[in-house]
Design an enzyme around this catalytic site. Structure first.
Site, mmCIF file in Angstrom:
data_model
loop_
_atom_site.group_PDB
_atom_site.id
_atom_site.type_symbol
_atom_site.label_atom_id
_atom_site.label_comp_id
_atom_site.label_asym_id
_atom_site.label_seq_id
_atom_site.Cartn_x
_atom_site.Cartn_y
_atom_site.Cartn_z
ATOM 1 N N PHE A 42 1.266 5.057 0.852
ATOM 2 C CA PHE A 42 0.715 6.114 1.700
ATOM 3 C C PHE A 42 1.417 7.422 1.362
ATOM 4 O O PHE A 42 2.598 7.419 0.992
ATOM 5 C CB PHE A 42 0.990 5.824 3.185
ATOM 6 C CG PHE A 42 0.277 4.621 3.725
ATOM 7 C CD1 PHE A 42 0.764 3.335 3.496
ATOM 8 C CD2 PHE A 42 -0.864 4.755 4.509
ATOM 9 C CE1 PHE A 42 0.107 2.216 4.017
ATOM 10 C CE2 PHE A 42 -1.517 3.650 5.037
ATOM 11 C CZ PHE A 42 -1.027 2.376 4.779
ATOM 12 N N THR A 47 0.857 -1.188 0.000
ATOM 13 C CA THR A 47 0.000 0.000 0.000
ATOM 14 C C THR A 47 0.889 1.232 0.000
ATOM 15 O O THR A 47 1.876 1.298 0.729
ATOM 16 C CB THR A 47 -0.939 0.011 1.224
ATOM 17 O OG1 THR A 47 -1.779 -1.159 1.152
ATOM 18 C CG2 THR A 47 -1.839 1.242 1.221
HETATM 19 O O1 LIG Z 1 -7.354 -0.614 7.970
HETATM 20 C C1 LIG Z 1 -6.145 -0.360 8.043
HETATM 21 O O2 LIG Z 1 -5.386 -1.012 8.783
HETATM 22 C C2 LIG Z 1 -5.607 0.724 7.248
HETATM 23 O O3 LIG Z 1 -4.576 1.247 7.584
HETATM 24 C C3 LIG Z 1 -6.328 1.108 5.996
HETATM 25 C C4 LIG Z 1 -5.837 0.360 4.764
HETATM 26 C C5 LIG Z 1 -6.420 1.036 3.476
HETATM 27 O O4 LIG Z 1 -7.132 2.003 3.565
HETATM 28 O O5 LIG Z 1 -6.101 0.536 2.401
HETATM 29 C C6 LIG Z 1 -4.383 0.433 4.668
HETATM 30 C C7 LIG Z 1 -3.635 -0.564 4.181
HETATM 31 C C8 LIG Z 1 -4.228 -1.819 3.699
HETATM 32 O O6 LIG Z 1 -4.248 -1.682 2.298
HETATM 33 C C9 LIG Z 1 -5.609 -2.015 4.173
HETATM 34 C C10 LIG Z 1 -6.304 -1.019 4.745
#
Ligand SMILES: O=C(O)C(=O)C[C@]1(C(=O)O)C=C[C@@H](O)C=C1
Length: 430
Positions: free
Chosen positions: A308, A306
């Site tokens: 950020f 992911t």
């Molecule tokens: O729910 C979490 O733990 C988050 O940090 C959110 C979140 C997102 O929004 O994509 C972050 C990373 C992962 O892809 C899954 C969920």
């Protein structure tokens, strides 16, 4: 404005930060976060840290006019960084004044009136701490969420501040409760997190960095619960999407339910003693909430990452001594035909694009193309988000944006920031 306190494990979590007092007025009542970081709840401390912790300075009688967006200080090609028609805060889903009065009295059990606000001092207005110690970083979710891990990766010594919504994380920075916000924008399996693209535009924060976090999901349940006992799995919608195939392959006969964040799902299962419900979350969430890991690495691909971005009130000064990325958003009046011209401004200068995302243009969602005997042709209008690999300190990037501006009716630089160049490692459980 109103901040509600939610006990979450050892922490207090920022809930609603802003409350709309009237269509053109805003005020802060109080807010607080981690219980161990807050030394008072009804009063206002004397240090800057106390002020930031309590956020009480702009007390309910302090109201401002409709907030004006601060001048764009990107310092990078002012002519292209201007915002056309962008409004700040006007659309926010803020809590109405009636709720402000009722919920503040519900929160405040003591009958004594709150102390009067302390005047701001010059110390309160000094710049936020720089990268590193005691930087306060707002994220959406509860401890154990991947966003918290991203905050730690971006700012290793930071104090991570849980918020119940992405919107609140933005507001925490805008109100100086936090110094930075960390926001997931896209995932290698699940794709773009559209809501956050929209929020980037609705707020005036600047992207000051990015981190790419390998995401290693686990299936968690209460101690003693076996996979066969589960009839429901809950998690963040992105996490459910990232594990969709694996859940099926595991032969689980479960319904999937979306909740606000992965760690919140784990906390929910634990807090409600749900023996028929599993949660998809991190190994750290299992630890924090006393759950067992039934399966590890359940994401559909081990290279699950992911991306950020980190947001701040001020942009950083772009440099050329390391790889930079720049994120922009633009719209144009003449439909998608202009898109090719815009993209060629980068191609001719050998600037690589790393991402294009389109979102509905909410102010102008539909364009009537022709109105003939056969009917009315309607095209959807879009905003385009583009990331490209160059720093705004580079002349070629400045020239490219000057050219883009000729074709566009709206252009905003969201940020020019160092690329995450950390060595690649597929996701693994830590
Ligand atoms: O729910 C979490 O733990 C988050 O940090 C959110 C979140 C997102 O929004 O994509 C972050 C990373 C992962 O892809 C899954 C969920």
């Amino acid at each position: 404005m109103q901040a509600l306190l939610h006990p979450s494990s050892n922490n207090l979590k920022i809930s609603h930060v802003l409350t709309r007092v009237a269509p053109t007025r805003f005020a802060v009542v109080k807010c607080a976060y981690r219980s161990d970081a807050v030394h008072f709840h009804n009063g206002i401390g004397t240090s800057r840290a106390d002020w930031q912790s309590s956020c009480a300075i702009l007390a309910s009688n302090v109201v401002s006019q409709q907030p004006q967006p601060p001048p764009d200080k990107s310092g990078t090609a002012d002519h292209v960084a201007s915002v056309n028609g962008h409004k700040t805060n006007v659309d926010l889903d803020l809590v109405p004044i009636e709720k402000l009065s009722s919920s503040s009295s519900a929160d405040d059990k003591s009958s004594s009136p709150p102390p009067p606000p302390r005047a701001l001092t010059i110390t309160d207005l000094s710049p936020a701490p720089m990268h590193g110690s005691q930087l306060r970083v707002a994220y959406q979710g509860v401890p154990g969420a991947y966003s918290e891990a991203a905050a730690g990766k971006a700012y290793p010594k930071c104090e991570a501040i849980p918020c119940d919504q992405f919107e609140v994380a933005f507001q925490a920075v805008e109100l100086w409760i936090a110094d930075r916000a960390v926001l997931p924008l896209e995932n290698s399996l699940g794709g773009s997190i559209h809501r956050n693209y929209d929020l980037l535009l609705r707020h005036r924060l600047h992207i000051v960095g990015e981190v790419q976090l390998p995401v290693h999901h686990c299936l968690l349940a209460l101690p003693g619960v076996r996979k066969e006992y589960l009839n429901r799995v809950i998690s963040h919608p992105q996490a459910l999407a990232q594990c969709e195939l694996t859940l099926t392959k595991l032969g689980l006969n479960v319904t999937r339910e979306a909740v606000d964040d992965t760690a919140g799902a784990a906390e929910f299962v634990a807090a409600n003693n749900l023996r028929d419900t599993g949660a998809i979350a991190s190994a750290r969430a299992a630890d924090l909430y006393g759950l067992e890991i039934l399966e590890t690495g359940i994401q559909d691909d081990s290279s699950n990452v992911t991306r950020f971005v980190m947001l701040a009130r001020e942009p950083i000064i772009p440099r050329t001594d390391r790889p930079f990325k720049t994120s922009i958003v633009f719209a144009h009046d003449k439909g998608t035909s202009v898109l090719f011209k815009v993209l060629s401004a980068f191609a001719f200068r050998n600037i690589s694009l790393t991402k294009i995302e389109s979102r509905p243009h909410r102010n102008r969602p539909i364009r009537l193309v022709s109105d003939s005997n056969e009917g009315t042709a309607k095209h959807f209008e879009y905003l385009f988000y583009v990331d490209f690999e160059a720093s705004m300190a580079e002349v070629r990037a400045q020239n490219a944006l000057a050219e883009v501006q000729e074709f566009t009716s709206f252009l905003r630089v969201l940020g020019s920031y160092p690329m995450d160049m950390t060595p690649w490692s597929p996701s693994r459980g830590d």
